[in-house]
Write a protein that holds these residues in place. Structure first.
Motif, mmCIF file in Angstrom:
data_model
loop_
_atom_site.group_PDB
_atom_site.id
_atom_site.type_symbol
_atom_site.label_atom_id
_atom_site.label_comp_id
_atom_site.label_asym_id
_atom_site.label_seq_id
_atom_site.Cartn_x
_atom_site.Cartn_y
_atom_site.Cartn_z
ATOM 1 N N CYS A 165 -0.584 25.812 48.115
ATOM 2 C CA CYS A 165 0.010 26.555 49.226
ATOM 3 C C CYS A 165 1.503 26.768 48.951
ATOM 4 O O CYS A 165 2.212 25.816 48.635
ATOM 5 C CB CYS A 165 -0.176 25.780 50.527
ATOM 6 S SG CYS A 165 0.826 26.407 51.886
ATOM 7 N N CYS A 168 3.457 24.535 51.902
ATOM 8 C CA CYS A 168 3.459 23.074 51.984
ATOM 9 C C CYS A 168 3.038 22.408 50.677
ATOM 10 O O CYS A 168 3.099 21.189 50.554
ATOM 11 C CB CYS A 168 2.562 22.597 53.131
ATOM 12 S SG CYS A 168 0.810 22.773 52.792
ATOM 13 N N THR A 170 0.069 22.009 49.374
ATOM 14 C CA THR A 170 -1.264 21.405 49.304
ATOM 15 C C THR A 170 -2.086 22.101 48.214
ATOM 16 O O THR A 170 -2.163 23.335 48.211
ATOM 17 C CB THR A 170 -1.994 21.543 50.653
ATOM 18 O OG1 THR A 170 -1.183 20.954 51.665
ATOM 19 C CG2 THR A 170 -3.352 20.863 50.633
ATOM 20 N N CYS A 178 -3.663 28.684 54.279
ATOM 21 C CA CYS A 178 -3.697 27.273 53.914
ATOM 22 C C CYS A 178 -4.442 26.495 54.991
ATOM 23 O O CYS A 178 -4.101 26.596 56.173
ATOM 24 C CB CYS A 178 -2.267 26.758 53.774
ATOM 25 S SG CYS A 178 -2.163 24.971 53.544
ATOM 26 N N CYS A 181 -1.678 23.613 56.402
ATOM 27 C CA CYS A 181 -0.565 23.910 57.313
ATOM 28 C C CYS A 181 -0.768 25.210 58.073
ATOM 29 O O CYS A 181 0.029 25.540 58.951
ATOM 30 C CB CYS A 181 0.764 23.938 56.555
ATOM 31 S SG CYS A 181 0.998 25.415 55.544
#
Ligand SMILES: [Zn+2]
Length: 711
Positions: A165, A168, A170, A178, A181
């Motif tokens: 992402c 964030c 991830t 995402c 988030c």
């Protein structure tokens, strides 16, 4: 033609008052088109059952309702799957269509027509829409830079790119948003993107795309989505959906909609634009009209009577994930092409099972096919009906409540009325006996129940019907026909009691008919005559000879439900195996979870001596949670002990005699339980998810031998 259409949703003129006018309505009803890329599961069925119940209700009310649907067949996902399975796309979608039709039919879902978006009718209608959008000045062409998988040779849809992402960080997120988030972004923004097809690093490639400039219809869409229906009735959208559209999309200029994809693509090539195809989402909703046209051709009707006539109503049932397409793009397309606007877009939420997302590993990702192999479709039809209120909230299938509700309501209250009386008499009394106003109360409730069905508040309809069933059962408990039967002098009383109970049952079955078509058919056979019209609940039935009593419905057996869950787990394992033998769709998640170590030289690698070893003994180490004690040999007199952390993954006896690969020159390590003289090579994430590495075997050759070096 477009200019003659009204400019707002007023072309939709639902007559929604609960007191029915004698005039019949002309309804065209659709469910969203299932994608031809997988089986129908219980999540899909929330929608198809909801729609089917609503259509059956409308037909029972005497209206002319046509229920159409089709398989949604185009797009990259179908193309890639066909490639993976070594079939043509047409072979793949034909096979899926057969499965879908069998599943729908088994669940009692009765389409008037089921088409395919890969049809001549759809191709022609797409061309018509395209021509009219272009004539209205809504089509623009410009270059688009898109991610391209150089190994698979395809442009990548957002859901087929994964990476970190951009907001964030991830890992393993799709190319559109995402899950961690909630950020929405373009696939090209992903960090370290990978193709879901091949794992290759995607490249950026430019190609021309066609766009629909939907912003030019902003004013129209404001009016349509936010306006009421004709005569001050409800508008086309549920209030929460109208607000969502207003707040999320209509507050800003609407972005142009990219409706084309460059070759290779499975779909319809755009006339006059060789090498460019309509995006699957362009031709899918047009499939509603194509399916209607095919139905009309079979039945000698006119398409315009449904799609170009303000007196007809168009009702779309959809899930909340496709709201945007159905409330903005689709009305814009219809408006521009000169077709009627949806009277109503009925949006529902998602299915959860026992309060959680459906899960393949928990066995709650249940296919329709697996369901009908274990349980009566009537159970699920009733349970869903009892939970569907017409809102966009998610629907939870709680398996305990499912059993309790079906057993208490359908078997305990409804079927009970017939099963406790029908065997006592062979005919109904010639006049309907005095029943203290029970039948009349049921008749009077008919309009309230109908209004609840009409508003898709099936939960309320079911509560109202169950209240009638409660009163009927109170009557039965007081009248005690099973005792009256024992007194030969009270034959008349027995006939009267059974006549009342069976008429109350019959009335209830008329009201439940849209939900329980198979029980309705059995009840018709028992009581004689049709129960398929709402008006059948207005007059008691007298004097008829009863049919042979057949068992109407079984109780839900808890063991059937557990078998359903077990079979669903197995079905997913088989599917995974089947797909992996076809060609694995490795998603890069494992690599993302553990990035590569720094580069090492061939000299560095040469320091590690990997050898084939045979396991001679294997046993638990009782004091250690994770360890097995292995005795292995490199051949000859060599014996060594290795403690391996694979207890959760392997029963010791399953390893004895096997060949494994070990690090043979690892410095011995003193452990609490003894000296470990090497390491067994293993892949996997840990726990049960561990796999020891055996040398591959080939039948024509003697195979690897203990002591051989691995390099
Ligand atoms: Zn994120």
């Amino acid at each position: 033609m477009a200019s003659s259409r009204p400019s707002t949703g007023s072309s939709a003129s639902p007559s929604r008052s609960s007191s029915r006018s004698p005039s019949t309505r002309r309804l065209l009803v659709t469910s969203a088109l299932p994608y031809a890329n997988g089986p129908i599961h219980l999540g899909h069925l929330v929608e198809y059952l909801q729609t089917d119940i609503w259509v059956r209700f409308q037909k029972a009310r005497g209206h002319s309702a046509v229920y159409v649907c089709a398989d949604d067949t185009h797009g990259t996902a179908i193309m890639m799957r066909a490639k993976r399975e070594g079939k043509s796309e047409v072979e793949l979608i034909s096979a899926t269509r057969e499965e879908h039709l069998a599943d729908f039919s088994a669940m009692g879902i009765a389409f008037d027509h089921y088409g395919s978006t890969h049809s001549d009718a759809n191709r022609e209608l797409c061309a018509l829409f395209w021509q009219r959008l272009d004539a209205a000045g809504l089509v623009a062409k410009r270059e688009v830079t898109q991610l391209f998988d150089p190994e698979a040779g395809v442009f990548l849809a957002d859901r087929f790119v994964k990476g970190k992402c951009p907001r964030c960080g991830t890992p393993d997120q799709y190319g559109d948003n995402c899950e961690s988030c909630g950020a929405a972004y373009a696939a090209t923004d992903l960090i370290e993107p990978r193709s879901a097809y091949s794992g290759a690093v995607p490249e950026l490639r430019a190609s021309p795309h066609y766009f629909v400039q939907i912003e030019k219809l902003h004013g129209f869409l404001d009016g349509y989505t936010q306006g009421g229906g004709a005569d001050g009735g409800p508008g086309p959208l549920q209030p929460e959906i109208a607000n969502y559209i207003k707040g999320h999309f209509l507050a800003e200029p609407l972005r142009d909609w990219d409706v084309s994809r460059p070759a290779p693509y499975f779909g319809f090539e755009i006339p006059g634009a060789p090498g460019n195809y309509w995006y699957v989402w362009f031709d899918a909703p047009i499939g509603y009209i194509a399916a209607t046209r095919e139905w009309c051709e079979k039945n000698g009707k006119e398409l315009a009577d449904f799609w170009q006539d303000d007196r007809a109503e168009i009702h779309h049932f959809i899930g909340k994930d496709i709201t945007y397409f159905h409330t903005l793009f689709w009305p814009a397309m219809l408006k521009s092409a000169g077709f009627s606007l949806p009277t109503r877009v009925q949006v529902h939420g998602f299915l959860t099972v026992n309060g959680e997302k459906m899960s393949k590993s928990r066995g709650t990702f249940v296919r329709a096919r697996t369901y009908v192999d274990h349980l009566d479709p009537a159970y699920l039809r009733y349970y869903y009906a009892s939970k569907l209120s017409g809102s966009v909230d998610d629907l939870d299938l709680n398996l305990d409540e499912f059993q309790a509700k079906v057993n208490a309501d359908l078997v305990g209250k409804v079927v009970n009325l017939a099963s406790r009386t029908a065997r006592f008499v062979d005919a109904l009394a010639s006049r309907y006996p005095e029943d203290g106003g029970l039948f009349e109360r049921g008749r009077a409730a008919g309009e309230e129940i109908a209004a609840a069905y009409e508003a898709c508040d099936f939960a309320r309809a079911m509560r109202l019907v169950m209240a009638l069933a409660d009163r009927a059962n109170e009557y039965l408990d007081r009248a005690e026909p099973w005792k009256v039967k024992k007194d030969p002098s009270r034959g008349e009383d027995l006939r009267d009691i059974c006549t009342i109970a069976l008429n109350l049952y019959r009335q209830i079955m008329v009201y439940l008919g849209p939900v329980l078509p198979s029980l309705l058919a059995k009840s018709e056979a028992l009581l004689g005559g049709s129960l398929s019209q709402w008006t059948d609940a207005e007059t008691p039935l007298c004097g008829v000879t009863l049919g042979k009593f057949e068992h109407l419905m079984q109780r839900v057996d808890p063991s059937q439900v557990s078998r359903l869950i077990e079979s669903s787990k197995e079905a997913e394992v088989m599917e995974t195996t089947r797909e992996s033998t076809a060609q694995p769709l490795d998603d890069g998640g494992a690599l993302a979870a553990e990035p590569l170590a720094p580069i090492c030289s061939i000299e560095d690698f040469g320091k590690i001596d990997l050898r084939v070893a045979r396991v001679l003994e294997a046993e638990h180490v009782p004091e250690a949670k994770k360890l097995l004690r292995l005795t292995v040999t490199l051949g000859g007199e060599d014996r060594r002990t290795i403690f391996a952390g694979i207890k959760a993954a392997y029963a010791p006896e399953s390893l004895v005699g096997k060949l494994v690969v070990i690090v043979a020159n690892l410095a011995p390590r003193q452990m609490k339980f003894g000296l470990s003289e090497g390491m067994v090579l293993c892949a996997g994430a840990g726990g049960e998810d561990l796999y020891v590495l055996p040398p591959e075997e080939r039948s024509s050759l003697p195979g690897a031998k203990p002591g051989q070096r691995v390099r």
